[in-house]
Design a protein around this motif. Structure first.
Motif, PDB file in Angstrom:
ATOM      1  N   ILE A  71      -1.344  91.784 -56.301  1.00 26.73           N
ATOM      2  CA  ILE A  71      -0.624  92.830 -55.940  1.00 26.73           C
ATOM      3  C   ILE A  71       0.368  92.321 -54.931  1.00 26.73           C
ATOM      4  O   ILE A  71       0.172  91.869 -54.035  1.00 26.73           O
ATOM      5  N   LEU A 101      -9.457 101.205 -60.367  1.00 27.10           N
ATOM      6  CA  LEU A 101      -8.188 100.279 -59.990  1.00 27.10           C
ATOM      7  C   LEU A 101      -8.289  99.908 -58.536  1.00 27.10           C
ATOM      8  O   LEU A 101      -9.107 100.560 -57.721  1.00 27.10           O
ATOM      9  N   PRO A 102      -7.717  98.800 -58.461  1.00 26.25           N
ATOM     10  CA  PRO A 102      -6.994  97.769 -59.269  1.00 26.25           C
ATOM     11  C   PRO A 102      -8.021  97.016 -60.198  1.00 26.25           C
ATOM     12  O   PRO A 102      -9.275  96.811 -59.772  1.00 26.25           O
TER      13      PRO A 102
END
Length: 136
Positions: free
Chosen positions: A23, A16-17
């Motif tokens: 974001i 992740l991400p």
């Protein structure tokens, strides 16, 4: 008796991400999977995919929370075993993410149109390139 360990651990797989993630905000937590035989990890983060300059971190585990500036960032991770053998971080998978903590400008109504007798008004507003959708 002793054992000579000359084999580098595998490069960690990022989790992740997701690659290419957008974001909203300036905080991100980068994480990756555990590598068997890894005693430490090295995380590199750059504003360029070529990593000509980068920040390097040696987190204690398999994630690193960061607060960063708006923009597109690239990251990769390497592993080091207890004998000091390092995975080839320069050949590691590179992922990217984009941080966007700044809200777009509010559009300004530039023309409310004339008074009309039906239900189809003509509206105009300033172009705000970062707006994905506008609700009227």
């Amino acid at each position: 008796s002793f054992v000579v360990d000359a084999t580098a651990p595998a490069a960690p797989a990022q989790s992740l991400p997701a690659d290419g993630a957008l974001i909203a905000g300036s905080d991100v937590s980068l994480s990756w999977n555990t590598v068997t035989d890894a005693a430490a990890y090295t995380l590199q983060v750059s504003t360029g995919a070529a990593f000509t300059s980068f920040d390097s971190y040696t987190p204690a585990g398999t994630s690193k929370p960061l607060t960063m500036a708006d923009g597109t960032w690239y990251w990769r991770v390497g592993a080091t075993d207890s004998a000091g053998n390092q995975s080839a971080i320069a050949a590691a998978t590179v992922r990217s993410f984009t941080l966007d903590a700044q809200a777009p400008n509010t559009p300004v109504m530039t023309n409310l149109g004339a008074v009309i007798a039906d239900s189809t008004p003509q509206l105009s507003w300033s172009d705000e390139s970062e707006i994905g959708r506008a609700h009227v």
